[in-house]
Design an enzyme around this catalytic site. Structure first.
Site, PDB file in Angstrom:
ATOM      1  N   SER A   1      53.266  -7.206 -83.642  1.00 51.63           N
ATOM      2  CA  SER A   1      53.927  -8.178 -82.769  1.00 51.63           C
ATOM      3  C   SER A   1      54.533  -7.148 -81.617  1.00 51.63           C
ATOM      4  O   SER A   1      53.679  -6.634 -81.152  1.00 51.63           O
ATOM      5  CB  SER A   1      54.658  -8.931 -83.373  1.00 51.63           C
ATOM      6  OG  SER A   1      55.128 -10.285 -82.436  1.00 51.63           O
TER       7      SER A   1
ATOM      8  N   ASP B   1      45.834 -17.416 -82.580  1.00 55.05           N
ATOM      9  CA  ASP B   1      47.152 -16.773 -82.539  1.00 55.05           C
ATOM     10  C   ASP B   1      48.033 -17.749 -81.515  1.00 55.05           C
ATOM     11  O   ASP B   1      47.454 -17.879 -80.435  1.00 55.05           O
ATOM     12  CB  ASP B   1      47.098 -15.383 -81.904  1.00 55.05           C
ATOM     13  CG  ASP B   1      48.540 -14.814 -82.109  1.00 55.05           C
ATOM     14  OD1 ASP B   1      49.452 -15.363 -81.708  1.00 55.05           O
ATOM     15  OD2 ASP B   1      48.562 -13.402 -82.177  1.00 55.05           O
TER      16      ASP B   1
ATOM     17  N   HIS C   1      49.305 -15.410 -86.162  1.00 54.69           N
ATOM     18  CA  HIS C   1      50.084 -14.325 -85.480  1.00 54.69           C
ATOM     19  C   HIS C   1      50.683 -13.427 -86.526  1.00 54.69           C
ATOM     20  O   HIS C   1      51.471 -13.854 -87.366  1.00 54.69           O
ATOM     21  CB  HIS C   1      51.303 -14.952 -84.596  1.00 54.69           C
ATOM     22  CG  HIS C   1      52.010 -13.832 -83.789  1.00 54.69           C
ATOM     23  ND1 HIS C   1      51.381 -12.966 -82.825  1.00 54.69           N
ATOM     24  CD2 HIS C   1      52.944 -12.911 -83.959  1.00 54.69           C
ATOM     25  CE1 HIS C   1      52.135 -12.119 -82.234  1.00 54.69           C
ATOM     26  NE2 HIS C   1      53.294 -12.161 -83.329  1.00 54.69           N
TER      27      HIS C   1
END
Length: 216
Positions: A10, A150, A182
Site C-alpha cells: 500500500s 482494487d 487492496h
C-alpha cells in the site's frame, strides 16, 4: 554480503517505488549526498501505485473508501498533532470541517500547507514514480503487483508504467490480476488460513528469479 531485496505494501509500496526511481541510478547521485548508496537487488510493490496524480481522479475510490479514511486521518493526526499544525498556520477546525471529505481534501488542507506544496498535484507528483524521469532511471528490477478490482488504486493509473515498458524500460514489471482487492489476494474457502500466501509466493518467486538471473 548477502543481497538485499525489499517488499512494500500500500503506502509502503508507493514509498518503495519512489525510492527505487529516485536513488536507484548511481549516475544521478550527487556528490556529498546524505542518502546511503542504493543497495537493493530487487523490489516488489503490492497494491502501490505509479501515478498518484492520475489516481487522485479515481471517482470510485473517492466515493467508496476515502470518506472513512479521511475521518480516521482527522482523528489521528489533528487530534494528536494539533499544536504542530497550528504552528504552521493550519487551523485544525478548518481541517475537521464537513467539506474536507476525501483524502485529496485532507492532503490539500494539511500536507500541502505543512510542506509548502502549491497544490495536491505537485505533492502527488513528488511521491510518484511516474514523474521527473524516475521510471527511466530504475536500475534494478521492480515488480508492481496490482488487482484490477482494487477499490483504492485505479488500474488506469498504471498507464505510464505500460508506456515505459513498451519504450524499453527492462527493470519495470507489472503483474495485474483480475481480483484480489487492496493488499488482499485471498486464497481458498477460508482465506484466514492461508493469509498472505499469494503475496509471499509472488515476492519469493520474483526475488529468486532476479537473483538467479544475476548470478548466471
Amino acid at each position: 554480503g548477502a543481497p538485499i531485496c525489499a517488499a512494500g505494501f500500500s503506502m509502503g509500496a508507493v514509498i518503495l517505488a519512489n525510492y527505487c526511481g529516485q536513488y536507484g541510478d548511481p549516475e544521478r547521485r550527487r556528490e556529498g549526498s546524505h542518502v546511503p548508496p542504493f543497495a537493493l537487488e530487487a523490489a516488489v510493490c503490492h497494491s502501490g501505485l505509479i501515478d498518484a496524480v492520475k489516481n487522485s481522479r479515481f471517482k470510485y475510490g473517492q466515493r467508496l473508501w476515502q470518506p472513512f479514511l479521511s475521518y480516521q486521518l482527522k482523528e489521528t493526526f489533528i487530534g494528536r498533532f494539533h499544536e504542530l499544525f497550528r504552528a504552521k498556520g493550519i487551523a485544525p477546525e478548518a481541517v475537521c470541517a464537513g467539506d474536507v471529505v476525501s483524502i485529496t481534501d485532507f492532503d490539500r488542507e494539511t500536507i500541502c500547507k505543512f510542506y509548502g506544496y502549491k497544490d495536491t498535484d505537485e505533492y502527488y507528483a513528488d511521491m510518484s514514480l511516474a514523474y521527473y524521469d524516475r521510471m527511466q532511471h530504475l536500475s534494478k528490477p521492480l515488480l508492481m503487483l496490482h488487482a484490477c478490482d482494487d477499490p483504492i488504486i485505479d488500474s488506469d493509473s498504471y498507464e505510464s508504467g505500460v508506456e515505459a515498458i513498451n519504450s524499453g524500460q527492462e527493470n519495470l514489471f507489472l503483474a495485474m490480476t483480475k481480483t484480489g482487492g487492496h493488499v488482499g489476494w485471498p486464497l481458498g474457502f477460508w482465506p484466514s488460513e492461508r493469509r498472505w500466501e499469494f503475496m509471499a509466493n509472488v515476492t519469493a518467486e520474483f526475488v529468486e528469479a532476479v537473483l538467479g538471473n544475476s548470478s548466471e
